[in-house]
Scaffold this motif. Structure first.
Motif, short mmCIF file in Angstrom:
data_model
loop_
_atom_site.label_atom_id
_atom_site.label_comp_id
_atom_site.label_asym_id
_atom_site.label_seq_id
_atom_site.Cartn_x
_atom_site.Cartn_y
_atom_site.Cartn_z
N ALA A 56 6.25 0.29 1.36
CA ALA A 56 7.42 1.16 1.50
C ALA A 56 8.60 0.71 0.65
N SER A 57 8.52 -0.45 0.04
CA SER A 57 9.68 -1.02 -0.64
C SER A 57 10.00 -0.35 -1.97
N SER A 58 8.99 0.16 -2.68
CA SER A 58 9.23 0.80 -3.98
C SER A 58 7.98 1.53 -4.43
N ALA A 59 8.16 2.48 -5.35
CA ALA A 59 7.00 3.18 -5.90
C ALA A 59 6.09 2.21 -6.64
N TRP A 60 6.67 1.20 -7.30
CA TRP A 60 5.87 0.21 -8.03
C TRP A 60 4.99 -0.59 -7.06
N ALA A 61 5.58 -1.08 -5.99
CA ALA A 61 4.81 -1.84 -5.00
C ALA A 61 3.74 -0.97 -4.36
N PHE A 62 4.09 0.29 -4.11
CA PHE A 62 3.13 1.22 -3.52
C PHE A 62 1.92 1.38 -4.44
N PHE A 63 2.16 1.57 -5.71
CA PHE A 63 1.06 1.71 -6.67
C PHE A 63 0.21 0.44 -6.72
N ARG A 64 0.86 -0.70 -6.77
CA ARG A 64 0.13 -1.97 -6.81
C ARG A 64 -0.80 -2.12 -5.60
N GLY A 65 -0.36 -1.63 -4.46
CA GLY A 65 -1.11 -1.89 -3.23
C GLY A 65 -2.06 -0.79 -2.81
N THR A 66 -2.24 0.25 -3.63
CA THR A 66 -3.05 1.39 -3.19
C THR A 66 -4.10 1.79 -4.23
N SER A 67 -4.76 0.82 -4.80
CA SER A 67 -5.81 1.16 -5.77
C SER A 67 -6.90 2.05 -5.18
N PRO A 68 -7.28 1.92 -3.90
CA PRO A 68 -8.29 2.85 -3.36
C PRO A 68 -7.83 4.31 -3.40
#
Length: 440
Positions: A56-68
């Motif tokens: 939830a912290s940033s769009a960048w972190a979201f992308f990093r954490g959601t490869s599936p």
């Protein structure tokens, strides 16, 4: 699951552009994270809670954490016009800028390389090219770069990738090529220099004292039964390493569960094991990192691409994809939990997007990342036993790239559109979190 959140990309698009995608991104992420909650019996819920905060912290972190989620979406989106049937290669699986960094190679020379193969799998090289391009767009936006600057960065990255694929085609140079202080500059060169100045004793002093781990909120004591499982895992692992450890080098001195590390891997078990070094002195001890492995994100697109499983898959993929990679990478199981085992390197210096402060640094960095990706895809083929590829990967990719400018245009369009999608998905996730919707 609550109200369906429908997120749609472009209504119409050229081949390779994102189009007609609709799903509830929160539900997709929930399903994956809830499965991990069930698999680990709730024992990693503290990490899963931290994961929700990180995503939830940033769009960048979201992308990093959601490869599936990314690979799930690729299953619905139009394939690249440059994808070729039978042109599948070994992928790192989770390509993005911060999954690269400097470290000391197996021959004791510092280098810049890919650093994460948890999601390694076989599939189309275009999947990974696109994912790296999306990361360039999102990182550029996070750093305040203009749309034209970001487009130029993506074009440079794609052109460099294609150029080096062509160089590797037919030469076998990819077997020995790598980025060192002699052939790079700017940020990557600085990271390599920092790595060269690092000392093992400093890492050991950071985490341990007197041959034991320090008291630290990120290092949790484990039950006696888990300690026994970790000791057994290290004993089983040591002969799987690229450079097998002697029994005297695998003597376990202390163990801890490591928390708060990573982004995509938050929610998985991660343990640190302190083992005896070359001597009985504490200053040359080693810290082994044992990370829980689950099905890699690209597997949903190619479920039968390889029979490799557990920690063996990412350990072998690291050897194949990166020249002079961690010689201690291997695999084992902690009880019934498969793990990748690597050394917690004293010499690791990760790339951080906040360090990309000028256009010159951006240009050099995306070129270096393009070269790394080209070398990785070119290495793991018929030239290395065990990869399962009976052909030249670089020849197949080079043959598929019939137009560099066309590949640039297609990749740029996809990356820009999908970065918009990621931002929308991230906002939906934040809304769900703030409303109290269960996230795992």
């Amino acid at each position: 699951m609550g109200t369906l959140v429908v997120v749609t990309l472009l209504a119409t698009a050229a081949p390779g552009e994102a189009a007609g995608l609709s799903r509830d991104p929160v539900a997709v992420i929930y399903d994956r994270d809830h499965a991990l909650h069930v698999l680990d019996g709730g024992a990693t819920d503290d990490e899963l809670t931290l994961r929700t905060q990180t995503l939830a912290s940033s769009a960048w972190a979201f992308f990093r954490g959601t490869s599936p989620l990314y690979y799930r979406d690729l299953g619905e989106l139009p394939a690249s016009a440059y994808a070729t049937a039978g042109g599948d290669v070994w992928l790192t699986g989770d390509a993005h800028l911060e999954n690269t960094g400097a470290d000391r190679g197996a021959d004791n020379e510092e280098q810049f390389a890919v650093t994460d193969t948890d999601d390694a799998w076989r599939g189309s090289w275009t999947w990974e090219l696109r994912r790296e391009a999306v990361s360039i767009v999102l990182a550029g936006r996070a750093d305040g770069r203009s749309a034209s600057q970001i487009a130029a960065d993506v074009d440079t990255f794609v052109a460099e990738y294609a150029q080096w694929i062509a160089k590797f085609h037919g030469t076998n140079d990819e077997a020995t090529w790598r980025l060192t202080s002699s052939n790079t500059s700017d940020l990557v060169g600085d990271l390599i220099d920092d790595s060269a100045g690092d000392k093992r004793a400093d890492l050991i002093a950071k985490w341990t004292t007197g041959g034991h781990f320090k008291d630290d909120p990120q290092l949790q004591a484990v039950p006696a039964a888990t300690r026994t499982q970790l000791v057994n895992a290290v004993a089983a692992y040591r002969t799987t390493a690229g450079k097998p450890l002697k029994a005297s080098e695998a003597v376990v001195k202390d163990v801890r569960r490591r928390t708060g590390a990573g982004t995509g891997s938050l929610g998985r078990f991660r343990w640190y094991v302190l083992v005896e070094g070359d001597t009985t002195a504490n200053s040359d001890d080693r810290i082994l990192e044992l990370k829980q492995q689950v099905d890699p994100a690209p597997k949903q697109l190619a479920p039968n691409a390889t029979t490799l499983t557990g920690g063996q898959r990412p350990a072998l993929a690291l050897r194949w994809l990166a020249n002079q990679s961690d010689p201690l990478a291997g695999w084992a199981s902690v009880g019934s939990t498969p793990v990748l085992v690597k050394e917690k390197s004293p010499f690791a210096e990760d790339l951080k997007i906040g360090d990309l402060t000028t256009s010159a640094i951006w240009d050099d960095t995306v070129r270096d990342v393009g070269r790394l990706l080209a070398a990785a895809h070119s290495r793991a083929d018929q030239d290395i036993a065990g990869t399962g590829l009976a052909y030249s990967a670089d020849a197949a990719i080079d043959g598929a790239i019939t137009s560099v400018s066309g590949l640039q245009a297609e990749t740029r369009a996809f990356a820009t559109s999908y970065a918009d999608q990621v931002t929308s998905d991230w906002q939906a996730y934040v809304t769900a979190k703030n409303s109290g919707r269960p996230l795992f």
